[in-house]
Design an enzyme around this catalytic site. Structure first.
Site, PDB file in Angstrom:
ATOM      1  N   THR A 199       0.822  -1.195   0.000  1.00 34.54           N
ATOM      2  CA  THR A 199       0.000   0.000   0.000  1.00 34.54           C
ATOM      3  C   THR A 199       0.862   1.254   0.000  1.00 34.54           C
ATOM      4  OG1 THR A 199      -1.545  -1.265   1.348  1.00 34.54           O
ATOM      5  CG2 THR A 199      -1.987   1.086   1.121  1.00 34.54           C
ATOM      6  N   TYR A 246       7.245 -11.269   4.799  1.00 32.85           N
ATOM      7  CA  TYR A 246       6.097 -10.751   4.046  1.00 32.85           C
ATOM      8  C   TYR A 246       5.755 -11.749   2.944  1.00 32.85           C
ATOM      9  CZ  TYR A 246       3.378  -7.010   1.690  1.00 32.85           C
ATOM     10  OH  TYR A 246       2.393  -6.242   1.119  1.00 32.85           O
ATOM     11  N   LYS A 254       3.693 -12.685   7.935  1.00 32.62           N
ATOM     12  CA  LYS A 254       2.478 -12.052   7.402  1.00 32.62           C
ATOM     13  C   LYS A 254       1.938 -12.960   6.298  1.00 32.62           C
ATOM     14  CE  LYS A 254       1.170  -7.621   5.186  1.00 32.62           C
ATOM     15  NZ  LYS A 254       0.673  -8.077   3.870  1.00 32.62           N
TER      16      LYS A 254
END
Length: 297
Positions: free
Chosen positions: A44, A131, A159
């Site tokens: 993002t 990630y 994550k």
């Protein structure tokens, strides 16, 4: 810091580069909302579109304006040399943790990904979040690879890219991964539509993209799940189903989140790096109606 709501703000851009006043406003909103941590320079945050110098500047701004809220900084890049430089920049900026995705142009093997994390964790003095985002990296972690990487020094969280949209299946998914990783490594859910489901299934943290723009709504879901009120967290998430549907229609959360921030006047339009564009036309009208109807702010 690897529990609760980790909110991921946009890195808004304008004709001059990083829109620093707008980015600072986004960080200050997260502080005011009392999120548990801030994830700067995630997907993002448009990290893949920024130079090393720009990313260093964003990291410093995030830490400087976080008022003590822990900041995790994304350090993913195609080449290990650059990942190490970004890790050093993040640590110098005062980041509480870093987050690493196995970014690539050539498809990576398991051995290469393990080697990347081995090289980077060896150079760190802060915790690292793995990630796992196959939608952008096109690399799929096996649970066994997660287990191996989780045993490297400084690895503190994973994550994962959502969980099954079923209470029992979601719990089985999280328990299967939990059995393979050390107890001190937290499991975090991403994919905002499945945030409540993941927290209720045993994930300790929600890594939320839309939480960087609408922190209060996502905190309400998080706090309900943390209090053991699974039904309420799912009800609050279901209320946002039209928003989750927009994410699905437009390739994820970024273009919708950018449009929402523009509609609220938090950032200038356009705020994304070209060729990316926030949703417009009929989709933007639907989003504006949703923001108003759901009183999102």
């Amino acid at each position: 810091m690897f529990s609760g709501l980790s909110a991921f703000p946009l890195t808004p851009l304008n004709a001059g580069g990083i829109d620093e006043p707008a980015f600072v406003r986004l960080i200050e909103r997260l502080v005011a909302a009392k999120v548990d941590s801030i994830g700067a320079l995630g997907s993002t945050g448009n990290y893949a579109y920024l130079s090393i110098a720009e990313r260093g500047r964003v990291a410093r701004l995030a830490v400087e304006h976080a008022a003590g809220v822990p900041v995790m900084v994304g350090i993913g890049s195609v080449r290990t040399r650059d990942v190490l430089a970004l890790a050093e920049e993040a640590q110098r900026a005062g980041a509480s943790a870093v987050m690493l995705a196995p970014v690539s142009y050539q498809r990576l093997s398991d051995k290469e990904v393990y080697g990347l994390f081995e090289d980077v964790t060896r150079a760190l003095s802060v915790p690292l979040c793995v990630y796992d985002n196959p939608g952008t990296t096109h690399f799929t972690f096996s649970d066994e690879l997660h287990g191996e990487i989780a045993r490297l020094p400084n690895v503190a969280s994973i994550k994962i890219p959502g969980v099954p949209n079923d209470t029992i299946e979601a719990k089985v998914r999280v328990e299967r991964l939990r059995a393979l990783i050390p107890s001190h490594v937290s499991i975090g859910v991403s994919g905002d539509a499945l945030g409540a489901m993941g927290l209720n299934a045993g994930c300790e943290v929600w890594y939320s993209a839309i939480g960087g723009t609408f922190p209060e709504a996502m905190l309400a879901i998080t706090r309900a799940a943390q209090a053991g009120n699974a039904d309420e967290s799912l009800r609050l998430s279901a209320r946002l189903q039209p928003l989750w549907q927009l994410f699905g229609e437009y390739g994820g959360s970024l273009r919708v989140t950018a449009a929402a921030a523009e509609l609220l006047g938090l950032v200038e339009a356009p705020c994304l790096p070209r060729p990316l564009k926030a949703v417009d036309g009929e989709a933007r009208e639907r989003l504006a109606a949703l923001v108003n109807e759901l009183a999102l702010s």
